[in-house]
Design a protein around this motif. Structure first.
Motif, PDB file in Angstrom:
ATOM      1  N   PHE A 193       3.598  12.432  -1.565  1.00 35.49           N
ATOM      2  CA  PHE A 193       3.843  11.551  -2.418  1.00 35.49           C
ATOM      3  C   PHE A 193       3.670  12.310  -4.104  1.00 35.49           C
ATOM      4  CE2 PHE A 193       2.578   7.245  -4.282  1.00 35.49           C
ATOM      5  CZ  PHE A 193       3.921   6.821  -4.475  1.00 35.49           C
TER       6      PHE A 193
ATOM      7  N   VAL B 253      -0.559   6.765  -0.084  1.00 36.10           N
ATOM      8  CA  VAL B 253       0.367   6.108   0.940  1.00 36.10           C
ATOM      9  C   VAL B 253      -0.317   5.519   2.229  1.00 36.10           C
ATOM     10  CG1 VAL B 253       2.319   6.754   2.599  1.00 36.10           C
ATOM     11  CG2 VAL B 253       2.009   7.955   0.508  1.00 36.10           C
TER      12      VAL B 253
ATOM     13  N   PRO C 210       4.682   4.176   0.936  1.00 32.34           N
ATOM     14  CA  PRO C 210       4.091   4.784  -0.572  1.00 32.34           C
ATOM     15  C   PRO C 210       4.114   3.707  -1.549  1.00 32.34           C
ATOM     16  CG  PRO C 210       6.118   5.826   0.468  1.00 32.34           C
ATOM     17  CD  PRO C 210       5.930   4.571   1.057  1.00 32.34           C
TER      18      PRO C 210
ATOM     19  N   THR D 231       4.251   3.072  -4.854  1.00 33.67           N
ATOM     20  CA  THR D 231       4.732   3.310  -6.063  1.00 33.67           C
ATOM     21  C   THR D 231       4.242   2.577  -7.295  1.00 33.67           C
ATOM     22  OG1 THR D 231       6.687   2.043  -5.383  1.00 33.67           O
ATOM     23  CG2 THR D 231       7.058   4.613  -5.527  1.00 33.67           C
TER      24      THR D 231
ATOM     25  N   GLU E 235      12.346   4.928  -6.022  1.00 34.82           N
ATOM     26  CA  GLU E 235      12.879   4.727  -4.761  1.00 34.82           C
ATOM     27  C   GLU E 235      13.286   5.988  -4.058  1.00 34.82           C
ATOM     28  OE1 GLU E 235      16.433   2.158  -4.137  1.00 34.82           O
ATOM     29  OE2 GLU E 235      15.045   0.524  -5.227  1.00 34.82           O
TER      30      GLU E 235
ATOM     31  N   ALA F 109       9.845   7.683  -2.940  1.00 35.44           N
ATOM     32  CA  ALA F 109       9.376   6.965  -1.781  1.00 35.44           C
ATOM     33  C   ALA F 109      10.205   7.423  -0.524  1.00 35.44           C
ATOM     34  CB  ALA F 109       9.290   5.485  -2.169  1.00 35.44           C
TER      35      ALA F 109
ATOM     36  N   THR G  56       9.338  11.063   0.358  1.00 35.65           N
ATOM     37  CA  THR G  56       7.985  11.131   0.939  1.00 35.65           C
ATOM     38  C   THR G  56       7.986  10.617   2.426  1.00 35.65           C
ATOM     39  OG1 THR G  56       6.851  10.474  -1.274  1.00 35.65           O
ATOM     40  CG2 THR G  56       5.469  10.045   0.725  1.00 35.65           C
TER      41      THR G  56
ATOM     42  N   GLU H 132       4.950  -5.591  -0.379  1.00 34.17           N
ATOM     43  CA  GLU H 132       3.938  -4.423   0.311  1.00 34.17           C
ATOM     44  C   GLU H 132       3.042  -4.923   1.618  1.00 34.17           C
ATOM     45  OE1 GLU H 132       2.849  -2.094  -4.151  1.00 34.17           O
ATOM     46  OE2 GLU H 132       1.437  -3.720  -3.066  1.00 34.17           O
TER      47      GLU H 132
END
Ligand code: NAI
Length: 308
Positions: free
Chosen positions: A152, A171, A182, A184, A204, A207, A210, A288
């Motif tokens: 990441f 992450v 991830p 962000t 985006e 992420a 990653t 999240e």
């Protein structure tokens, strides 16, 4: 200090090499079932001592667990890696048998060891090792978030054209292409939110890159990666043996933290001499939290495939 690495394949040998170069122990045992491989790789690594300057002694072992006796930290990398197009999850059956057998043998000779599980599917293998061994949960750690976070940070640094050393980010969640999260929103460039430098579309993409970071490499190389996995595993070992108390996302047993119970998943933990010492409770946004919940469902369904 004595450290054992089980599995002298790509990830195991690279992990041992990194540990030895940094002199994290007096002895590092590299064990594999393949006749001669661990002895050969240990000797090859030892022949770099005169060139690189270190005093740690590598010891190879073809499945002789007596040589691992009294290890303080044991890293388990034994098992099949992914081939192109394969998910980590497809490795479950065969790797479960390997991880179970290895954990039993290790604990016979090193009952007090801290165990780091690398073999995939890693969250499920960590859960399996914990359930089968019954050792205190703080001594069982799955390595995945450290690697995913390094990827990441690298993608963020590449997009921003800055040094990965100046990027901080994590992450969390499961260690799978669709289960990792991830963060962000919380990533920074020397303390400044990366959202000040990158737009939503760029974030985006970072992420997304990653999340398929491992698969991208598997496609390019033809098998799964080893340099970053080996360095990430060494970083966990270093924080433990040097009692650095670094905060690293690792797969650990959750008992209510992050709203989850009876599961091993990636969350930030403090790593020190006794293993993972505490879980850092991040204040996640609603999105999240929802992603973490979804990730837990996927990990839990994978754990269901284990015959415990
Ligand atoms: P590899 O095939 O190069 O090495 C695996 C080694 O394990 C082989 O040398 C094999 O002989 C050995 N082995 C198999 N059964 C054993 C047993 N019962 N006892 C001792 N040794 C045994 O594979 P590689 O690339 O090193 O990957 C190892 C594992 O790590 C795979 O499951 C892979 O998916 C996983 N991995 C996990 C990562 C993570 O972030 N958690 C990152 C990269 C790989």
């Amino acid at each position: 200090m004595k450290i054992t690495v089980v599995g002298a394949g790509a990830v195991g040998a690279t992990t041992a090499d990194n540990i030895i170069r940094r002199e994290l122990a007096e002895e590092v045992v590299l064990l594999d079932i393949k006749e001669g491989v661990s002895e050969g790789k240990s000797l090859d690594i030892y022949q770099t001592a005169a060139l690189l300057g270190f005093n740690t002694k590598p010891i190879g072992s073809t499945n002789d667990y007596e040589k691992t006796k009294g290890s303080d930290v044991v890293v388990i990398t034994s098992g099949l890696p992914r081939k192109p197009g394969m998910t980590r999850e497809e490795l479950i059956g065969i790797n479960a048998g390997i991880v179970k057998g290895v954990t039993e043998n290790i604990l016979k000779y090193s009952p007090k060891a801290i165990i780091i599980v690398v073999s995939n599917p890693m969250d499920t293998m960590t859960y399996l090792a914990l359930k089968e061994s019954g050792i205190p949960k703080k001594r069982l750690i799955g390595m995945g978030g450290a690697l995913d976070s390094a990827r990441f940070k690298t993608y963020l640094a590449m997009t921003m054209d800055v040094s990965p050393l100046d990027i901080h980010g994590m992450v969390i969640g499961g260690h799978g292409d669709t289960t990792m999260i991830p963060l962000t929103r919380l990533a920074t460039y020397n303390g400044i939110p990366v959202s000040r430098f990158l737009n939503a579309e760029q974030l985006e993409k970072v992420a997304a890159d990653t999340m398929v970071g491992g698969a991208t490499l598997t496609k390019l190389i033809g098998t799964s990666a080893w340099y970053a996995p080996g360095a990430a595993t060494m970083m966990l070992v270093e924080s433990i043996v040097r009692n650095q108390k670094r905060i690293v996302p690792c797969s650990v047993y959750l008992n209510g933290e992050y709203g989850q119970k009876d599961i091993c998943m990636g969350v930030p933990v403090v790593l020190g001499r006794s293993g993972w010492e505490k879980i850092i409770n991040l204040r996640l946004s609603d999105a999240e939290k929802a992603a973490f919940e979804k990730s837990a469902e996927a990990v839990r369904s994978m754990n269901g495939a284990l015959s415990l």
